[in-house]
Scaffold this motif. Structure first.
Motif, PDB file in Angstrom:
ATOM      1  N   GLY A   1       0.798  -1.220   0.000  1.00  0.00           N
ATOM      2  CA  GLY A   1       0.000   0.000   0.000  1.00  0.00           C
ATOM      3  C   GLY A   1       0.830   1.270   0.000  1.00  0.00           C
ATOM      4  N   ALA A   2       2.123   1.145   0.310  1.00  0.00           N
ATOM      5  CA  ALA A   2       3.013   2.309   0.318  1.00  0.00           C
ATOM      6  C   ALA A   2       3.129   2.935  -1.074  1.00  0.00           C
ATOM      7  CB  ALA A   2       4.393   1.920   0.833  1.00  0.00           C
ATOM      8  N   LEU A   3       2.731   2.200  -2.090  1.00  0.00           N
ATOM      9  CA  LEU A   3       2.776   2.727  -3.452  1.00  0.00           C
ATOM     10  C   LEU A   3       2.000   4.041  -3.561  1.00  0.00           C
ATOM     11  CD1 LEU A   3       3.665   2.390  -6.391  1.00  0.00           C
ATOM     12  CD2 LEU A   3       1.602   1.027  -6.771  1.00  0.00           C
ATOM     13  N   SER A   4       0.942   4.183  -2.784  1.00  0.00           N
ATOM     14  CA  SER A   4       0.149   5.414  -2.853  1.00  0.00           C
ATOM     15  C   SER A   4       0.947   6.637  -2.385  1.00  0.00           C
ATOM     16  CB  SER A   4      -1.123   5.276  -2.024  1.00  0.00           C
ATOM     17  OG  SER A   4      -0.813   5.101  -0.660  1.00  0.00           O
ATOM     18  N   PHE A   5       2.049   6.437  -1.660  1.00  0.00           N
ATOM     19  CA  PHE A   5       2.864   7.554  -1.189  1.00  0.00           C
ATOM     20  C   PHE A   5       4.110   7.784  -2.040  1.00  0.00           C
ATOM     21  CE2 PHE A   5       0.850   5.890   2.782  1.00  0.00           C
ATOM     22  CZ  PHE A   5      -0.081   6.911   2.904  1.00  0.00           C
TER      23      PHE A   5
END
Length: 118
Positions: free
Chosen positions: A94-98
């Protein structure tokens, strides 16, 4: 039911407490070793770190390896750093969104993310 005076009192107390607590511990969050110790236990403590340390690659790598969500508080420069973002993604996809836009538009990076997700 709350009366109208409760909210300003709570808000005022909160502002006073935050100002006071920052005076007590604010200096610590600008010291690299203190922040490294904190983010190695809880990566999200990067949120409290001084801006200069949110742009320090060693500090940010330590934080995102502990908790990928910590990428949220990394500097823009490090959100576009492949090594930092990949470390965050290895901990939490989910870190991809940052991740930074430059990196998200990089075809090589996009292919690496696809491999991670499969």
């Amino acid at each position: 039911m709350r009366n109208k005076i409760d909210i300003p009192l709570v808000y005022g107390y909160s502002k006073t407490f935050n100002k006071y607590s920052q005076r007590l511990i604010g200096d610590r969050w600008s010291k690299k070793q203190f922040v490294l110790d904190r983010v190695s236990e809880d990566g999200c403590d990067l949120d409290w770190a001084h801006k200069s340390l949110q742009d320090d690659k060693e500090v940010v790598l330590t934080a995102v390896r502990q908790n990928g969500y910590a990428l949220r508080w990394a500097s823009d420069r490090l959100r576009n750093d492949k090594e930092v973002v990949m470390a965050a993604l290895n901990e939490w996809l989910g870190a991809l969104s940052f991740a930074g836009n430059e990196l998200k538009n990089d075809p090589e990076f996009t292919n690496l993310v696809k491999l991670l997700g499969s």
